[in-house]
Design a protein around this motif. Structure first.
Motif, short mmCIF file in Angstrom:
data_model
loop_
_atom_site.label_atom_id
_atom_site.label_comp_id
_atom_site.label_asym_id
_atom_site.label_seq_id
_atom_site.Cartn_x
_atom_site.Cartn_y
_atom_site.Cartn_z
N ILE A 117 0.81 -1.22 0.00
CA ILE A 117 0.00 0.00 0.00
C ILE A 117 0.84 1.27 0.00
O ILE A 117 0.42 2.28 -0.53
N LEU A 118 2.04 1.25 0.60
CA LEU A 118 2.91 2.43 0.53
C LEU A 118 4.31 2.05 0.97
O LEU A 118 4.53 1.01 1.58
N ALA A 119 5.25 2.94 0.65
CA ALA A 119 6.64 2.73 1.04
C ALA A 119 7.24 4.03 1.53
O ALA A 119 6.79 5.12 1.17
N LEU A 120 8.28 3.92 2.35
CA LEU A 120 9.09 5.04 2.80
C LEU A 120 10.53 4.76 2.38
O LEU A 120 11.01 3.63 2.54
N ALA A 121 11.21 5.75 1.85
CA ALA A 121 12.58 5.55 1.38
C ALA A 121 13.57 5.65 2.53
O ALA A 121 13.46 6.52 3.40
N LEU A 122 14.55 4.75 2.53
CA LEU A 122 15.66 4.77 3.48
C LEU A 122 16.93 5.09 2.69
O LEU A 122 17.33 4.30 1.82
N VAL A 123 17.53 6.22 2.95
CA VAL A 123 18.61 6.73 2.09
C VAL A 123 19.82 7.12 2.93
O VAL A 123 19.73 7.98 3.82
N GLY A 124 20.96 6.50 2.65
CA GLY A 124 22.23 6.91 3.23
C GLY A 124 23.22 7.10 2.09
O GLY A 124 23.49 6.16 1.35
N SER A 144 10.18 4.26 -9.46
CA SER A 144 9.61 3.63 -10.65
C SER A 144 9.07 2.24 -10.34
O SER A 144 8.01 1.84 -10.84
N VAL A 145 9.78 1.49 -9.50
CA VAL A 145 9.31 0.15 -9.13
C VAL A 145 8.08 0.25 -8.23
O VAL A 145 7.14 -0.54 -8.36
N CYS A 146 8.08 1.22 -7.33
CA CYS A 146 6.91 1.39 -6.47
C CYS A 146 5.68 1.77 -7.30
O CYS A 146 4.57 1.28 -7.03
N LEU A 147 5.87 2.61 -8.30
CA LEU A 147 4.75 2.93 -9.19
C LEU A 147 4.27 1.70 -9.93
O LEU A 147 3.07 1.50 -10.13
N ASP A 148 5.20 0.84 -10.35
CA ASP A 148 4.84 -0.41 -11.00
C ASP A 148 4.02 -1.29 -10.07
O ASP A 148 3.12 -2.02 -10.50
N ALA A 149 4.33 -1.21 -8.77
CA ALA A 149 3.58 -1.97 -7.77
C ALA A 149 2.27 -1.28 -7.39
O ALA A 149 1.48 -1.84 -6.63
N GLY A 150 2.06 -0.06 -7.89
CA GLY A 150 0.83 0.67 -7.62
C GLY A 150 0.81 1.39 -6.29
O GLY A 150 -0.27 1.64 -5.75
N ILE A 151 2.01 1.76 -5.77
CA ILE A 151 2.05 2.42 -4.47
C ILE A 151 2.93 3.67 -4.53
O ILE A 151 3.81 3.79 -5.38
N PRO A 152 2.71 4.60 -3.61
CA PRO A 152 3.57 5.79 -3.55
C PRO A 152 4.77 5.58 -2.63
O PRO A 152 4.72 4.76 -1.70
N ALA A 218 20.25 -10.03 -17.88
CA ALA A 218 19.55 -11.13 -17.21
C ALA A 218 19.46 -10.88 -15.71
O ALA A 218 18.42 -11.16 -15.08
N MET A 219 20.53 -10.34 -15.12
CA MET A 219 20.52 -10.04 -13.70
C MET A 219 19.50 -8.96 -13.38
O MET A 219 18.74 -9.06 -12.41
N ILE A 220 19.46 -7.91 -14.19
CA ILE A 220 18.51 -6.82 -13.96
C ILE A 220 17.07 -7.30 -14.15
O ILE A 220 16.18 -6.98 -13.35
N ASP A 221 16.83 -8.09 -15.19
CA ASP A 221 15.48 -8.60 -15.42
C ASP A 221 14.99 -9.41 -14.22
O ASP A 221 13.83 -9.30 -13.82
N SER A 222 15.87 -10.23 -13.65
CA SER A 222 15.47 -11.07 -12.53
C SER A 222 15.25 -10.25 -11.26
O SER A 222 14.24 -10.42 -10.57
N THR A 223 16.18 -9.36 -10.96
CA THR A 223 16.13 -8.65 -9.68
C THR A 223 15.09 -7.53 -9.64
O THR A 223 14.74 -7.06 -8.55
N THR A 224 14.59 -7.10 -10.78
CA THR A 224 13.57 -6.04 -10.78
C THR A 224 12.17 -6.59 -11.04
O THR A 224 11.20 -5.81 -11.08
N GLN A 225 12.05 -7.90 -11.20
CA GLN A 225 10.73 -8.50 -11.42
C GLN A 225 10.01 -8.63 -10.08
O GLN A 225 10.47 -9.32 -9.17
N LEU A 226 8.89 -7.96 -9.94
CA LEU A 226 8.14 -7.96 -8.69
C LEU A 226 7.50 -9.33 -8.44
O LEU A 226 6.90 -9.92 -9.35
N ASN A 227 7.58 -9.78 -7.21
CA ASN A 227 7.03 -11.10 -6.84
C ASN A 227 5.52 -11.04 -6.60
O ASN A 227 5.01 -11.56 -5.60
N ARG A 228 4.80 -10.46 -7.57
CA ARG A 228 3.34 -10.31 -7.44
C ARG A 228 2.59 -11.62 -7.23
O ARG A 228 1.51 -11.61 -6.63
N PRO A 229 3.06 -12.77 -7.76
CA PRO A 229 2.29 -14.00 -7.55
C PRO A 229 1.97 -14.28 -6.09
O PRO A 229 1.02 -15.01 -5.80
#
Length: 365
Positions: A117-124, A144-152, A218-229
């Motif tokens: 439903i939402l996320a908060l960024a942790l940045v160092g 961009s990934v959070c938007l793909d997941a439908g959350i702010p 291949a690494m990027i495709d795997s690691t950015t694929q959201l585990n929606r299932p």
């Protein structure tokens, strides 16, 4: 912009002011920089008794079984799922780093069956080392990934740190009766893995400039694929347990399933899916230091068939960043589970083993 027809001396001077590679600023990257499971267990053993579910009736999942996220019941229809995950760069491209870190954090929610439903960024960030545009690109990648997941990304916290760190605190919701734990597998269950393995090996190759473009993609495709299932799997009563495979490697997270259920697990090495090129890299000596630390932490609870390839131990303990979901389901549900993964684009999902009787341990045949 100034005219770019500089002399060779000017070009060399400008090159010396190029920003450093992100991976050069961190001593470890991705989930490979997790504290080793054995050390973590020692640290947690020194803590006071956990805020257990026996003390708080609405705390459905705490830290007792090292599950992927905490779950707190709000009412008969809703439970809040909370997690946090962050790490140092696994790649040099800042936008990709942000994407990977965000997908990895959200995976903990999906592994509980929750809808984010939402996320908060942790940045160092080392503010005086990295250009502002590099840091901004990391944040954009995460968003961009959070938007793909439908959350702010609804807020967050930032510090000036020696090493670049990025991740999320993330919240999700799930029906209390549909929470999927890592501790409820049953004897006879089949294990299904959603993503191919080998991210740690690929990241090690990248650091050594031994990864080609196809391997990087291949690494990027795997690691950015959201585990929606995970959200759909939560609706299936024959799915008994769920987790995701991250920094402790396949063996480490399978062992958490085994310990939670107090049963053993048998894995079939020949059935394990690997990202293309990973096995060849490992045979060439490219593995992570984290795989050795993982084995030192839990190898006493693993039985490896003597006929397995020489690199099997390093591959089975390879730390995964934003790895796949690991599902324990009734044998009759395997086809439905695989169809769920395939419908979401997880075409390499595979049945890889089963839950067996006996003491908690992993047997790899």
């Amino acid at each position: 912009m100034n005219d770019r027809h500089e002399t060779s001396h000017e070009a060399g001077h400008e090159a010396s002011h190029e920003p450093p590679r992100l991976t050069s600023l961190s001593h470890g990257g991705g989930c490979g920089c997790k504290i080793a499971p054995g050390v973590l267990a020692e640290l947690l053993a020194t803590q006071a008794s956990p805020m257990s579910t026996t003390m708080f009736a609405d705390l459905l999942v705490g830290r007792e079984t090292a599950d992927d996220a905490a779950v707190y019941r709000l009412n008969d229809e809703q439970a809040i799922v909370a997690t946090t995950d962050f790490f140092m760069p696994i790649v040099d491209d800042p936008y990709d780093f942000g994407r990977i870190a965000a997908a990895n954090a959200l995976s903990d929610l999906y592994a509980m069956g929750a809808r984010p439903i939402l996320a908060l960024a942790l940045v160092g960030m080392p503010i005086n080392v990295l250009p502002r545009e590099t840091i901004a690109a990391i944040l954009r990648g995460g968003e961009s990934v959070c938007l793909d997941a439908g959350i702010p990304v609804a807020g967050g916290h930032s510090i000036d740190s020696l090493e670049p760190i990025y991740g999320l605190a993330a919240l999700g919701v799930v029906h209390p009766a549909r929470v999927k734990r890592n501790s409820t597998a049953r004897v006879g269950d089949v294990l299904v893995l959603g993503k191919p393995l080998g991210v740690g090996v690929l990241s090690a190759a990248l650091k050594k400039n031994a990864l080609d473009r196809a391997g990087y993609d291949a690494m990027i495709d795997s690691t950015t694929q959201l585990n929606r299932p995970g959200m759909t799997l939560a609706e299936m009563p024959d799915v008994h347990a769920l987790t995701d495979v991250t920094g402790f490697g396949l063996l480490g997270h399978a062992l958490e399933l085994a310990r939670g259920a107090t049963f053993g697990i048998r894995l079939q090495y020949r059935d394990l899916p690997w990202i293309e090129g990973v096995e060849a890299l490992a045979r060439g000596g490219i593995v992570t230091g984290a795989s050795a630390r993982n084995w030192a932490s839990y190898g006493d609870h693993v039985e490896l068939d003597a006929a397995l390839p020489e690199v099997a131990r390093a591959l089975l303990t390879d730390p995964q960043t934003s790895g796949g979901l690991l599902v324990a389901c009734a044998p009759g549900a395997v086809d439905r589970v695989l169809a769920c993964f395939h419908a979401e684009g997880f075409l390499r999902a595979a049945a890889i083993g089963e839950v067996i009787g006996g003491a908690p341990r992993i047997v790899v045949a």
